[in-house]
Write a protein that holds these residues in place. Structure first.
Motif, short mmCIF file in Angstrom:
data_model
loop_
_atom_site.label_atom_id
_atom_site.label_comp_id
_atom_site.label_asym_id
_atom_site.label_seq_id
_atom_site.Cartn_x
_atom_site.Cartn_y
_atom_site.Cartn_z
N THR A 150 0.85 -1.19 0.00
CA THR A 150 0.00 0.00 0.00
C THR A 150 0.89 1.24 0.00
OG1 THR A 150 -0.08 0.13 2.41
CG2 THR A 150 -1.75 -1.22 1.32
N PRO A 151 0.40 2.37 -0.51
CA PRO A 151 1.21 3.60 -0.48
C PRO A 151 1.63 4.00 0.93
CG PRO A 151 -0.63 3.85 -2.00
CD PRO A 151 -0.83 2.54 -1.29
N SER A 152 0.78 3.76 1.92
CA SER A 152 1.14 4.12 3.29
C SER A 152 2.28 3.24 3.80
CB SER A 152 -0.07 3.99 4.22
OG SER A 152 -0.58 2.67 4.22
N ALA A 153 2.28 1.96 3.43
CA ALA A 153 3.36 1.07 3.83
C ALA A 153 4.67 1.47 3.18
CB ALA A 153 3.02 -0.38 3.47
N VAL A 154 4.60 1.87 1.92
CA VAL A 154 5.79 2.34 1.21
C VAL A 154 6.35 3.60 1.88
CG1 VAL A 154 6.54 3.43 -0.95
CG2 VAL A 154 5.27 1.27 -1.00
N SER A 155 5.48 4.53 2.20
CA SER A 155 5.91 5.77 2.86
C SER A 155 6.58 5.47 4.20
CB SER A 155 4.72 6.71 3.07
OG SER A 155 4.18 7.12 1.84
N MET A 156 6.03 4.51 4.93
CA MET A 156 6.60 4.13 6.22
C MET A 156 7.98 3.52 6.05
SD MET A 156 6.21 4.25 9.45
CE MET A 156 4.44 4.62 9.57
N GLN A 157 8.14 2.67 5.03
CA GLN A 157 9.45 2.07 4.77
C GLN A 157 10.51 3.14 4.51
OE1 GLN A 157 8.53 -0.77 1.52
NE2 GLN A 157 9.43 -2.34 2.84
N ILE A 158 10.16 4.12 3.69
CA ILE A 158 11.13 5.16 3.34
C ILE A 158 11.41 6.05 4.54
CG2 ILE A 158 11.56 7.16 1.86
CD1 ILE A 158 11.74 4.37 0.52
N LYS A 159 10.40 6.32 5.34
CA LYS A 159 10.62 7.14 6.54
C LYS A 159 11.60 6.46 7.48
CE LYS A 159 8.19 9.22 10.48
NZ LYS A 159 6.89 9.38 11.18
#
Length: 299
Positions: free
Chosen positions: A40-49
């Motif tokens: 999900t986009p939110s999971a991707v954002s969390m990974q990069i954070k």
């Protein structure tokens, strides 16, 4: 030695996170990268954070509708690609060493330029032991190469026909007349056409229609590269018979109100030898999935 120094010594980069990072860097889109890595986009954002927190550096500069790599992000990208390539190669050699071999793959010009760059890149990353040799030609010539044992697999474009004997239908596209969005080339007499040379089914369908209607035409742009034909259309130098999926914002479909009839559909077929090796099967399955994804995206 400080606590931060000790933490840096213990820092390990997760290949799964690096794969997400590379996907974002290549697409410059978190949503497109999320689809690519099946998250999900939110999971991707969390990974990069979390990755940025680990490294103590911002990897992307985020604007209103665009993103781009920072200097630190560009540095990491080079290392990430190398690390993922080595990881994939190690797995391929140690876990499944038999997946090695050469696959001779054919495709018409339009399909090769549209789907092969991404397909071959993804295949190389997943199966570094499989080498693909590509031949680009007309469908009839490619099928002839299959019969002569000079290709293992080929894609073809054929007039839609359920009773056709060769190959397996893995996709169907509607063929349309395309002109510039605000253009006037379609009104010219003779009609300027951008198309492939003789042997192309798109060209055959278009010329048969024009001759049946008694409309004069001239072959203004002949090229095996669909990109050249599209450029001629967008520049309002010609009209062209094209798959519906090729019609961009700078074009429009020409219909009955413009004096054009429908051109029907064509099949994308996968033709191969009856006895296939495991590498050939893997390539064939990858092509099927890619065409399915392309069909779903355009639906």
């Amino acid at each position: 030695m400080t606590v931060d120094d000790l933490n840096r010594q213990r820092l390990l980069l997760d290949n799964d996170v690096l794969r997400t990072f590379v996907a974002i860097a290549e697409t410059l889109s978190f949503s497109a990268a999320a689809r690519s890595v099946s998250r999900t986009p939110s999971a991707v954002s969390m990974q990069i954070k979390k990755l940025e927190e680990q490294l103590g550096s911002a990897l992307f500069i985020r604007a209103a509708r665009t993103i781009r790599l920072t200097r630190q992000g560009e540095t990491l990208l080079a290392y990430a690609r190398t690390m993922l390539m080595l990881s994939n190669e190690a797995v391929s050699r140690l876990v499944d060493p038999q997946l090695m071999g050469v696959v001779r793959l054919g495709a018409p010009f339009d399909i090769s330029e549209r789907i092969f760059p991404k397909f071959l890149k993804d295949l190389s990353a997943a199966y570094p032991g499989i080498v693909v040799d590509v031949v680009v030609d007309t469908s009839d010539r490619l099928v002839k190469r299959i019969g002569e044992q000079r290709l293992d697999l080929t894609l073809t474009c054929d007039v839609a026909n359920p009773s056709a004997l060769r190959g397996e239908v893995i996709g169907t596209e509607k063929l349309v007349w395309a002109g510039a969005r605000l253009g006037s080339a379609f009104r010219q007499d003779p009609l300027p056409i951008a198309t492939h040379e003789d042997g192309c089914i798109w060209r055959a369908a278009a010329l048969e229609q024009l001759e049946r209607k008694g409309r004069s035409y001239r072959l203004a742009y002949l090229s095996p590269r669909t990109a050249v034909q599209c450029a001629a259309v967008v520049s309002d130098l010609a009209v062209a018979p094209l798959p519906c999926s090729y019609v961009t914002d700078g074009m429009r479909v020409l219909g009955a109100e413009d004096g054009f009839e429908e051109l029907g559909s064509f099949d994308i077929r996968l033709v191969g030898k009856s006895s296939a090796t495991e590498p050939v099967r893997i390539v064939a399955d990858g092509i099927r999935r890619l065409l399915e994804e392309a069909t779903e995206a355009s639906a």
